[in-house]
Design a protein around this motif. Structure first.
Motif, short mmCIF file in Angstrom:
data_model
loop_
_atom_site.label_atom_id
_atom_site.label_comp_id
_atom_site.label_asym_id
_atom_site.label_seq_id
_atom_site.Cartn_x
_atom_site.Cartn_y
_atom_site.Cartn_z
N ILE A 102 0.84 -1.20 0.00
CA ILE A 102 0.00 0.00 0.00
C ILE A 102 0.87 1.25 0.00
CG2 ILE A 102 -1.68 1.28 1.39
CD1 ILE A 102 -2.78 -1.44 2.31
N ASP A 103 1.96 1.21 0.77
CA ASP A 103 2.90 2.34 0.82
C ASP A 103 3.51 2.60 -0.57
OD1 ASP A 103 2.46 2.44 3.56
OD2 ASP A 103 4.25 1.27 4.04
N VAL A 104 3.97 1.55 -1.23
CA VAL A 104 4.62 1.69 -2.54
C VAL A 104 3.64 2.26 -3.56
CG1 VAL A 104 5.66 0.42 -4.45
CG2 VAL A 104 6.31 -0.13 -2.10
N ALA A 105 2.42 1.75 -3.56
CA ALA A 105 1.42 2.24 -4.51
C ALA A 105 1.06 3.70 -4.22
CB ALA A 105 0.18 1.36 -4.45
N LEU A 106 1.02 4.06 -2.93
CA LEU A 106 0.73 5.44 -2.57
C LEU A 106 1.81 6.38 -3.09
CD1 LEU A 106 -0.83 7.64 -1.05
CD2 LEU A 106 0.37 6.94 1.04
N GLN A 107 3.06 5.97 -3.01
CA GLN A 107 4.15 6.81 -3.49
C GLN A 107 3.96 7.16 -4.96
OE1 GLN A 107 7.06 8.14 -1.72
NE2 GLN A 107 6.83 9.36 -3.59
N ARG A 108 3.50 6.20 -5.75
CA ARG A 108 3.27 6.46 -7.18
C ARG A 108 2.18 7.52 -7.37
NH1 ARG A 108 3.43 0.39 -7.61
NH2 ARG A 108 5.59 -0.12 -8.08
N GLU A 109 1.15 7.46 -6.54
CA GLU A 109 0.08 8.46 -6.65
C GLU A 109 0.56 9.83 -6.20
OE1 GLU A 109 -2.74 7.80 -8.10
OE2 GLU A 109 -2.26 5.67 -8.30
N VAL A 110 1.38 9.87 -5.16
CA VAL A 110 1.94 11.14 -4.70
C VAL A 110 2.82 11.73 -5.78
CG1 VAL A 110 3.51 12.20 -3.03
CG2 VAL A 110 1.80 10.54 -2.25
N ASP A 111 3.65 10.90 -6.42
CA ASP A 111 4.52 11.38 -7.51
C ASP A 111 3.70 11.93 -8.67
OD1 ASP A 111 6.72 10.64 -6.03
OD2 ASP A 111 7.02 8.74 -7.08
N ALA A 112 2.55 11.32 -8.92
CA ALA A 112 1.70 11.75 -10.03
C ALA A 112 0.84 12.96 -9.66
CB ALA A 112 0.80 10.60 -10.47
N GLY A 113 0.85 13.34 -8.37
CA GLY A 113 0.06 14.49 -7.93
C GLY A 113 -1.42 14.21 -7.80
N THR A 114 -1.80 12.93 -7.72
CA THR A 114 -3.21 12.58 -7.66
C THR A 114 -3.73 12.41 -6.22
OG1 THR A 114 -2.59 10.27 -7.97
CG2 THR A 114 -3.23 11.50 -9.93
N ILE A 115 -2.82 12.15 -5.29
CA ILE A 115 -3.19 12.03 -3.88
C ILE A 115 -2.18 12.80 -3.05
CG2 ILE A 115 -3.22 10.44 -1.90
CD1 ILE A 115 -4.68 8.44 -3.46
N GLU A 116 -2.68 13.49 -2.04
CA GLU A 116 -1.81 14.17 -1.08
C GLU A 116 -1.66 13.27 0.14
OE1 GLU A 116 -1.40 18.42 1.32
OE2 GLU A 116 -3.32 17.83 0.44
N TYR A 117 -0.43 13.00 0.52
CA TYR A 117 -0.16 12.16 1.68
C TYR A 117 0.42 13.00 2.80
CZ TYR A 117 2.49 8.89 4.64
OH TYR A 117 3.03 8.21 5.70
N VAL A 118 -0.16 12.87 3.98
CA VAL A 118 0.34 13.56 5.17
C VAL A 118 0.90 12.51 6.11
CG1 VAL A 118 -0.20 15.09 7.08
CG2 VAL A 118 -1.38 15.38 4.88
N GLN A 119 2.21 12.53 6.29
CA GLN A 119 2.88 11.57 7.16
C GLN A 119 2.85 12.09 8.59
OE1 GLN A 119 7.15 11.53 7.90
NE2 GLN A 119 7.24 9.60 6.74
N VAL A 120 2.22 11.35 9.46
CA VAL A 120 2.12 11.72 10.87
C VAL A 120 3.27 11.09 11.64
CG1 VAL A 120 -0.38 11.98 10.73
CG2 VAL A 120 0.61 9.76 11.36
N ARG A 121 3.35 11.41 12.92
CA ARG A 121 4.38 10.80 13.78
C ARG A 121 3.83 9.63 14.57
NH1 ARG A 121 5.61 13.86 10.91
NH2 ARG A 121 6.77 12.11 10.10
N HIS A 122 2.52 9.48 14.60
CA HIS A 122 1.87 8.43 15.38
C HIS A 122 0.51 8.19 14.74
CE1 HIS A 122 -0.25 6.49 18.74
NE2 HIS A 122 0.92 6.31 19.35
#
Length: 595
Positions: A30-50
């Motif tokens: 799921i992480d790897v697939a999300l990175q592709r979407e972030v690179d494409a600008g189609t999904i914004e990912y917010v990395q939290v600390r917890h």
């Protein structure tokens, strides 16, 4: 596409384009697939600390935008950490989809590392829908049902995805027995009750001479209708805490919050009304509502489970607040006798004078009410305000005047400590052009806030408006519970449990490359707010406040007074508590006097 890639694509088709989460090997695909979407600008990912912060942020996203929130976590501990924030969504009735990783299907049932029975873990919080995806073609209907149910039931749902499934090739469901073919689309439902119910409600409201309205979170989009109803009926409007932004406080007939954190005008109005209209609220504390039999009641709520839950209503209307009020308005008659309204407006005006007097009373070193009173007129247009649980919620509820266009929220039903800063991040991510202010106590700041400041330092440079202020009331006390022990249990402050360490919050901000401001002088509070609001980066504004300024309830019972007096012999800060309480009481009785 593989299964994880399809997951993100399908979520996008539903309009979910911002995900809050934290990675782990249980969700590696799921992480790897999300990175592709972030690179494409189609999904914004917010990395939290917890992961708990991810669920809080998803909940706040749903509250502030009206959309479904989205969070994800790895298996085992990551999934467990989501739970508290998901309960926040459940108890405040907002839709959130949580994606959880899981160990490989072949390992399930073997007591494998990080293997947790996630169905049992989540069966209460996600009772509306929880599913483990075990076959690639199942993902389509799993996503579709999770989002639709979260949106329409306004509840958290959970998708569990074993890690060996995540990178398998995705396949559409076959045209075969045992397969199902779901789709994406808007749910069209009736939002207005039948005419007979509206007419019955109108007859009750028209017959009343002292009408009181209570607006909750379900009425946030019904501002115009609430104001028109109040004008026609000569009514006052009180607000449940989650409905703080439903109507502006500048209206002279808005009595403010209700409950222990509420106002005296709200208390008086509820105890003296003969007609009670409750809109979009499941306010839990019945003792602050009219006495059963005192008032004829009408309730409007989209969720039928909330109807006649807190007060025995004569007419219960299931429907959207704005649409139902709009249909009800033409059936109402304008009341010519405005004596009830005039009385409410007079009491509201007097109450604001009392609050100002309380805020201006001296304290050692700072009166916390002063901090909020000075902020209120300086709030920018369309500001978003969040608050945490604890005594800070008292001052947020009473002293901040909401204006039209502002948004405000906190953890309501769950009242979880530590939600204020993740709520603020979600508000800023959704509306980066707006000013966001988080109102925090030091207990909540130490629990979660310091953690979230790192997330703020990671993302703030991408915001079009960098103004995000985290106010911290530093009194080295878990203050709300301390006062509850005094008032409810008749016990003095238990220092072993209530005292917390001092911490240089403003200096911590500077360590993160943010701005820190410290204030401990009442004469400098206004200037501190001006400096924070004009800063070119996020700010921690640390206010050194007096823990012994009492959060006075709108009505003090004999039992509460007796418990307070009983607590004094065992109170380690007795002199300060007595002095602080005396000053506040004097300001309430003689608001024009210095104290």
């Amino acid at each position: 596409m593989n299964v994880s890639e399809f997951l993100w694509k399908r979520l996008q088709e539903w309009g979910l384009r911002r995900a809050y989460g934290y990675p782990g090997d249980g969700a590696g695909g799921i992480d790897v697939a999300l990175q592709r979407e972030v690179d494409a600008g189609t999904i914004e990912y917010v990395q939290v600390r917890h992961e708990e912060m991810a669920a809080f942020m998803a909940t706040a996203h749903a509250k502030f935008t009206g959309q479904v929130g989205l969070c994800f976590a790895t298996s085992g501990p990551g999934a467990i950490h989501l739970l508290n924030g998901l309960y926040d969504a459940k108890l405040d009735h907002v839709g959130v989809v949580a994606i959880m990783g899981q160990q490989a299907r072949t390992a399930i049932g073997t007591n494998y590392q990080q293997e947790v029975d996630l169905h049992s873990l989540c069966k209460d919080v996600a009772c509306e829908y929880i599913v483990t995806v075990t076959e690639p073609s199942q993902m389509r209907h799993a996503v579709d049902r999770a989002v639709r149910i979260a949106r329409d039931k306004r509840a958290p749902t959970v998708l569990i995805v074993p890690n060996d499934l995540q990178e398998l090739p995705y396949a559409e469901p076959p045209m075969a027995h045992g397969a199902t073919h779901t789709g994406i689309g808007t749910t069209i439902c009736s939002t207005v009750p039948e005419k007979a119910g509206l007419q019955a409600a109108a007859e009750i409201l028209n017959a009343g001479s002292k009408v009181a309205v209570l607006a909750g979170a379900g009425a946030l989009e019904a501002t115009d209708q609430l104001l028109e109803i109040a004008e026609i009926l000569g009514a006052g409007i009180a607000k449940a805490l989650l409905g703080k932004a439903a109507v502006p406080d500048e209206c002279p007939f808005v009595t403010g919050s209700i409950g222990l954190l509420g106002t005296k005008p709200s208390w008086d109005m509820m105890k003296e009304c003969d007609t009670f209209l409750m809109v979009g609220s499941a306010f839990p504390y019945s003792e602050f509502l009219p006495k059963p039999g005192q008032a004829r009641g009408v309730q409007i709520d989209v969720n039928s489970a909330n109807l006649s839950l807190r007060y025995p209503m004569e007419v219960n209307l299931q429907g959207d607040s704005a649409a139902t009020l709009s249909a009800l308005i033409p059936l109402l008659h304008r009341k010519d006798d405005r004596a009830w309204r005039a009385r409410i407006e007079k009491e509201v005006a007097q109450w604001w004078n009392v609050l100002e007097a309380r805020a201006m009373t001296s304290a050692s070193p700072l009166n916390p009410q002063r901090v909020f009173w000075e902020l209120s007129p300086r709030l920018p247009e369309n500001a978003i305000i969040t608050a945490d649980s604890g005594s800070v919620a008292n001052w947020y509820a009473r002293d901040l005047k909401m204006r039209r266009g502002m948004k405000a929220s906190l953890s309501g039903g769950l009242a979880s400590l530590g939600a204020g800063t993740p709520y603020a991040v979600a508000g800023k991510m959704a509306y980066p052009e707006r000013t966001v202010i988080a109102c925090m106590g030091d207990g909540a700041m130490q629990m979660n806030g310091l953690n979230v400041m790192i997330t703020i330092s990671k993302y703030w440079k991408q915001w079009s408006n960098p103004t995000l202020i985290v106010l911290v009331l530093n009194n080295q006390d878990l203050n709300q519970v301390t006062w509850e022990e005094r008032i409810q249990l008749g016990e003095g402050k238990t220092e072993a449990t209530q005292s917390i360490p001092d911490f240089p919050y403003h200096r911590y901000a500077e360590l993160l490359g943010l701005k820190g401001i410290y204030v401990d002088d009442p004469a400098h509070v206004a200037a501190a707010w001006e400096e924070a609001l004009s800063a070119d980066r996020p700010v921690i504004l640390e206010a050194r406040t007096d823990p012994n300024v009492p959060p006075l309830p709108p009505h003090i019972t004999l039992q509460q007074a007796k418990a307070f007096l009983t607590s004094l012999p065992t109170e380690p800060e007795r002199a300060s508590v007595i002095l602080g309480s005396a000053r506040e009481m004097l300001a309430s009785i003689l608001p024009g006097e210095k104290s």
